[in-house]
Design an enzyme around this catalytic site. Structure first.
Site, PDB file in Angstrom:
ATOM      1  N   ASP A  17       5.967 -10.971   3.930  1.00 54.74           N
ATOM      2  CA  ASP A  17       5.002 -11.906   3.338  1.00 54.74           C
ATOM      3  C   ASP A  17       4.684 -13.102   4.236  1.00 54.74           C
ATOM      4  O   ASP A  17       3.696 -13.792   4.017  1.00 54.74           O
ATOM      5  CB  ASP A  17       5.527 -12.443   2.000  1.00 54.74           C
ATOM      6  CG  ASP A  17       5.683 -11.346   0.963  1.00 54.74           C
ATOM      7  OD1 ASP A  17       5.200 -10.230   1.212  1.00 54.74           O
ATOM      8  OD2 ASP A  17       6.298 -11.600  -0.088  1.00 54.74           O
ATOM      9  N   MET A  36       0.149  -6.140   0.029  1.00 58.00           N
ATOM     10  CA  MET A  36       1.238  -6.954  -0.550  1.00 58.00           C
ATOM     11  C   MET A  36       1.170  -8.408  -0.078  1.00 58.00           C
ATOM     12  O   MET A  36       0.417  -8.746   0.834  1.00 58.00           O
ATOM     13  CB  MET A  36       2.596  -6.372  -0.156  1.00 58.00           C
ATOM     14  CG  MET A  36       3.033  -5.199  -1.005  1.00 58.00           C
ATOM     15  SD  MET A  36       4.706  -4.688  -0.504  1.00 58.00           S
ATOM     16  CE  MET A  36       5.110  -3.593  -1.850  1.00 58.00           C
ATOM     17  N   ARG A  52       2.195 -11.100  -2.577  1.00 57.46           N
ATOM     18  CA  ARG A  52       2.369 -11.957  -3.769  1.00 57.46           C
ATOM     19  C   ARG A  52       1.458 -13.188  -3.763  1.00 57.46           C
ATOM     20  O   ARG A  52       0.263 -13.045  -3.954  1.00 57.46           O
ATOM     21  CB  ARG A  52       3.843 -12.377  -3.895  1.00 57.46           C
ATOM     22  CG  ARG A  52       4.224 -12.836  -5.282  1.00 57.46           C
ATOM     23  CD  ARG A  52       5.718 -13.015  -5.380  1.00 57.46           C
ATOM     24  NE  ARG A  52       6.436 -11.755  -5.339  1.00 57.46           N
ATOM     25  CZ  ARG A  52       6.435 -10.872  -6.335  1.00 57.46           C
ATOM     26  NH1 ARG A  52       5.744 -11.086  -7.410  1.00 57.46           N
ATOM     27  NH2 ARG A  52       7.114  -9.758  -6.228  1.00 57.46           N
ATOM     28  N   GLU A 104      -2.556  -8.124  -3.544  1.00 63.83           N
ATOM     29  CA  GLU A 104      -2.015  -7.690  -4.842  1.00 63.83           C
ATOM     30  C   GLU A 104      -1.949  -8.878  -5.814  1.00 63.83           C
ATOM     31  O   GLU A 104      -1.917  -8.697  -7.020  1.00 63.83           O
ATOM     32  CB  GLU A 104      -0.602  -7.126  -4.650  1.00 63.83           C
ATOM     33  CG  GLU A 104       0.374  -8.169  -4.064  1.00 63.83           C
ATOM     34  CD  GLU A 104       1.806  -7.695  -3.913  1.00 63.83           C
ATOM     35  OE1 GLU A 104       2.106  -6.525  -4.219  1.00 63.83           O
ATOM     36  OE2 GLU A 104       2.653  -8.526  -3.496  1.00 63.83           O
ATOM     37  N   ARG A 153       5.616  -1.975   4.543  1.00 60.68           N
ATOM     38  CA  ARG A 153       6.846  -2.657   4.954  1.00 60.68           C
ATOM     39  C   ARG A 153       7.889  -1.687   5.516  1.00 60.68           C
ATOM     40  O   ARG A 153       8.991  -2.098   5.855  1.00 60.68           O
ATOM     41  CB  ARG A 153       7.422  -3.480   3.804  1.00 60.68           C
ATOM     42  CG  ARG A 153       7.897  -2.686   2.614  1.00 60.68           C
ATOM     43  CD  ARG A 153       8.359  -3.603   1.495  1.00 60.68           C
ATOM     44  NE  ARG A 153       8.989  -2.817   0.441  1.00 60.68           N
ATOM     45  CZ  ARG A 153       9.178  -3.236  -0.789  1.00 60.68           C
ATOM     46  NH1 ARG A 153       8.781  -4.442  -1.134  1.00 60.68           N
ATOM     47  NH2 ARG A 153       9.767  -2.476  -1.676  1.00 60.68           N
TER      48      ARG A 153
END
Ligand code: F6P
Length: 422
Positions: free
Chosen positions: A145, A191, A193, A248, A305
């Protein structure tokens, strides 16, 4: 008899394709620095509480094993998402952990993880100081991230960005081949968050041989469904294949995840994070309903990932470097700190390790700055791309066996110290 100098290392949080390179860096440096044993927690602090650990010398036997480990995705030791209670809430759990550490004669505790995992280092180092325990606690950064504070970037991010950039090119290529006399919209879900670093990495696909994605939506900017529809309709007047990257975690102005408008479930982890999924599917169905053309949702999910066959050499090397730096710091007496990566120069790209108080990092999130996103909030700027580009450079040739990359996997038959689990 002289007291043993042992070290224990754990992996925590979402895996990456280079988290094991940090483990290799910890192991190699610990041996070189004369630690007697290097233990590995199985499934992080959660496994340690069940006395699940191994002696890593039963797993790593040669330089080739180190090289395999560096190229093996996901957490070799197993990971966890486990939140330690506040010290005043449950002293027993801390006493139990320190009993285990004392029994194993642990001098240094190294935890490879992201902002939630640094919360563990913070609490354990605080408890040690409070109660006079001498163990040192060090954090090693890790997360695709790229949302850890005070470090230029995090190991795991560069490789995920490289995979995402390459996959975006491939998705664009695939889609444009099928749009003779018909329209096609592809939505890619990435991805990250609350942080849009990885979603923005789709812009890496923009090269001499590729236009790159048409629109990019990061979670830092409130998502407006009506404006989105308008923009897509406008683009369809100019081209027949449109590829859109969405995080996402994109949210409406009222705070609801866009995925919640579709079929996103209610699963929440120990840190209160909702499992994010279904955003691309929702938007693809929505556009199909509104526009009536073919749409497709591509959720890169865990592939982004774990794609170690596409890992970046810079990333693997830096992951190894930060593992080693944590051992050095612990050996020199540091505790309650996390190793960071400092960017020394862009051209040629050079980096070095630094170290910061983990209290300034745990539970914090570094988001994409607003000035690295365009005015309309639907693309990243050249500065953003320039920041990522050095991190995706170089490759490590996978060690191929029978046509596929070989990984190093935990050999339970070789374990000598693992207590049978519950
Ligand atoms: O923390 C890294 C991360 O990969 C996030 O980008 C993502 O939202 C999350 O993990 C997914 O976690 P899990 O695999 O536990 O659902």
């Amino acid at each position: 008899m002289a007291k043993k100098r042992n070290i224990i290392v754990g992996q925590s949080g979402g895996p990456t394709s280079v988290i094991n390179s940090s483990l290799a860096g910890v192991y190699k440096n610990a041996i070189e620095r004369g630690f007697d044993k290097v233990y590995g927690m199985l499934h992080g602090i959660q496994g340690l509480l069940d006395e699940q650990y191994i002696d890593l010398s039963t797993q790593i036997h040669s330089e080739l094993d180190i090289e395999l480990l560096k190229r093996t995705p996901s957490a070799f030791l197993g990971s966890c998402r486990f939140k330690l209670p506040e010290i005043h809430e449950n002293k027993e759990i801390y006493e139990k952990i320190f009993d285990i550490l004392n029994k194993l004669e642990i001098e240094a505790f190294i935890y490879i993880g992201g902002n939630d995992s640094m919360d563990t280092i913070k609490k354990l180092s605080d408890y040690a100081i409070l109660t006079g325990h001498t163990q040192k606690f060090l954090g090693v950064p890790k997360t695709i991230d790229n949302d850890l504070a005070l470090t230029d970037h995090t190991p795991g991010f560069g490789s995920a960005a490289k995979y995402i950039g390459a996959s975006t090119k491939e998705v664009i290529r695939d889609a444009e081949g099928l749009t003779y006399k018909k329209n096609m919209i592809t939505i890619m879900e990435i991805m990250g968050r609350n942080a849009g670093w990885l979603t923005g990495a789709t812009a890496l696909a923009k090269q001499e041989d590729c236009e790159g994605p048409d629109l990019i939506y990061l979670p830092e900017i409130a998502f407006d469904v009506d404006k989105f529809l308008e923009k897509v309709k406008e683009l369809l007047k100019k081209k027949s294949s449109i590829v859109i990257a969405v995080s996402e975690g994109i949210k409406l102005a009222d705070g609801r995840y866009v995925g919640e408008l579709g079929s996103m479930g209610d699963y929440v982890d120990a840190f209160g994070h909702k499992q994010l999924t279904g955003t691309a599917t929702y938007l693809a169905n929505f556009l199909q309903g509104e526009i009536g053309c073919k749409t497709r949702a591509v959720e890169l999910s865990t592939l982004q990932r774990s794609a170690s066959h596409m890992a970046s050499r810079v990333d693997i090397d830096e992951a190894f470097m930060v593992g080693g730096a944590a051992v050095k710091a612990a050996d020199e007496g540091d505790t309650g700190k996390m190793v960071v990566i400092d960017r020394i120069s862009d051209d040629p790209y050079m980096s070095a390790t630094g170290i910061y108080d983990v209290h300034r990092i745990a539970n914090e999130e570094k988001l994409v700055p607003r000035n690295w996103v365009n005015k309309e909030g639907n693309y990243v700027t050249e500065d953003f791309i320039d920041y990522i580009r050095p991190l995706i450079q170089g490759d490590y040739q996978p060690i191929m066996v029978n046509g596929l990359p070989r990984h190093l996997v935990l050999n339970t038959g070789r374990q000598t110290t693992r207590k049978r689990g519950k």
